[in-house]
Design an enzyme around this catalytic site. Structure first.
Site, PDB file in Angstrom:
ATOM      1  N   TYR A   1      -2.198  -0.068  10.254  1.00  0.00           N
ATOM      2  CA  TYR A   1      -2.396  -0.702   8.948  1.00  0.00           C
ATOM      3  C   TYR A   1      -1.153  -0.534   8.073  1.00  0.00           C
ATOM      4  CZ  TYR A   1      -3.671  -1.185   4.076  1.00  0.00           C
ATOM      5  OH  TYR A   1      -3.660  -1.538   2.744  1.00  0.00           O
TER       6      TYR A   1
ATOM      7  N   SER B   1       0.834  -1.201   0.000  1.00  0.00           N
ATOM      8  CA  SER B   1       0.000   0.000   0.000  1.00  0.00           C
ATOM      9  C   SER B   1       0.864   1.245   0.000  1.00  0.00           C
ATOM     10  CB  SER B   1      -0.873  -0.002   1.252  1.00  0.00           C
ATOM     11  OG  SER B   1      -1.487   1.248   1.448  1.00  0.00           O
TER      12      SER B   1
END
Length: 369
Positions: free
Chosen positions: A168, A144
């Site tokens: 995350y 990501s």
């Protein structure tokens, strides 16, 4: 979740084409990638716990794939269940793995960090152990742009500092570091780490799209839910940024372009010994929140009522990618613009106002569209 339960989507045909395991293949990006893999001639086995995704997504992939659906099968298994994963690897010899499985809500990761480390880090370790035990050493990993945190400049290249702001993002960075360490310990591994920017849109058919469980954690599903009447208004977090219209700027990429990026990455893995390398997948263009809202209003004919809220802590002002490395080495480039992203998102939303739980979902279940 009990591992190894096989849900027959279609009988996988024997053949000489390459076989790929896709973890999290029932999810948003996973399902679109599975469809593109089938179209490109791969045999695909999906391993998904179905905890934050829908089996209906895989059934719709099968319907959209037509004759190639015979090369698709689904195992209902959680990647943290080593025994269940072992059964999947014992049943099929995989040429490569595309690893999407995990949790992805930034806000939830702040509230429940251990849950995120368990799914995204421990799950990845178990997958890598089982891959190694079965001699499968080619991996495309779904990372990501969150690994970059809030870069001071854009466009953001793969060499930018890795300083994630939330659990995350840290789980993705730790998983990347594990992959780099594995390659350094055993050069037979070939690993591509794909750092996505902001995936949006849906399959042009309108039968595959993002189906977030609970409150969405990114802009487009919120816009979509306001447009179909599920939410009264859209909150914009901050309109006093030093951008052209005061709202945050991000790099939005069509999910079909992203899926094609995974095919290009896989081809690169099979071509050469690549080591362990990271690639950005984005458009290389920044678009503001208001520009997205205006484009969505244009394609949908719906007014999106706005509420201006305070900035969210940690939100970057401007963040967009340089995808030059992927363009150069994969011969891949994002094709879709913002209006097409919004058009396909609206097509999905209007056909499936409640996602895969829409009342007419079952009717669309087993037919080609």
């Amino acid at each position: 979740m009990a591992g190894g339960e096989v849900v027959a989507v279609a009988a996988a045909a024997a053949g000489t084409s390459r076989t790929v395991l896709v973890t999290g293949g029932a999810g948003y990006i996973g399902s679109h990638t599975v469809l593109q893999l089938l179209a490109a001639g791969f045999r695909v086995v999906v391993a998904d716990s179905l905890g934050n995704s829908s089996e209906l997504a895989v059934r719709r992939v099968a319907a959209l794939a037509g004759d190639k659906a015979r090369n698709l099968s689904l195992h209902k298994v959680d990647i943290r269940d080593k025994g269940g994963l072992e059964k999947v690897f014992s049943s099929t010899r995989f040429d490569a793995v595309v690893h999407f499985a995990g949790l992805k809500a930034v806000g939830e990761s702040v509230q429940k960090p251990l849950l995120y480390y368990d799914h995204n880090v421990a799950g990845t370790i178990i997958l890598l152990e089982v891959m190694a035990a079965h001699g499968c050493k080619k991996l495309v990993f779904s990372s990501s742009a969150a690994v970059y945190g809030s870069p001071k400049n854009s466009p953001c290249t793969e060499e930018f500092p890795l300083t994630p702001h939330n659990p995350y993002g840290r789980t993705k960075l730790i998983a990347e570091e594990i992959c780099r360490d594995i390659y350094h310990s055993d050069s037979e591994w070939s690993i591509i780490l794909l750092r996505y920017f902001n995936p949006v849109g849906a399959h042009p058919s309108g039968y595959l799209g993002e189906d977030p469980c609970g409150i969405p954690n990114n802009l487009m599903p919120f816009v979509q839910q306001v447009a179909v009447g599920r939410r009264p208004s859209l909150t914009i977090f901050g309109n006093d940024y030093a951008t052209k219209d005061g709202t945050g700027v991000r790099d939005y990429i069509h999910v079909v372009d992203l899926a094609e990026g995974h095919i290009a990455a896989l081809r690169k893995l099979f071509e050469s010994s690549i080591g362990c390398q990271a690639y950005n997948l984005g458009t290389g263009k920044g678009t503001s929140v208001l520009e997205i809202v205006n484009a969505f209003e244009k394609v949908s004919g719906k007014k999106i009522p706005l509420v201006i809220g305070p900035r969210r802590p940690g939100d970057a002002e401007i963040l967009f990618s340089s995808a030059a490395k992927a363009e150069r080495e994969f011969k891949w480039k994002a094709k879709y613009g913002i209006e097409e992203m919004c058009r396909d998102q609206w097509n999905w939303a209007s056909k499936n106002p409640f996602g895969y739980a829409s009342p007419d979902s079952t009717k669309q279940n087993g037919h080609s569209h």
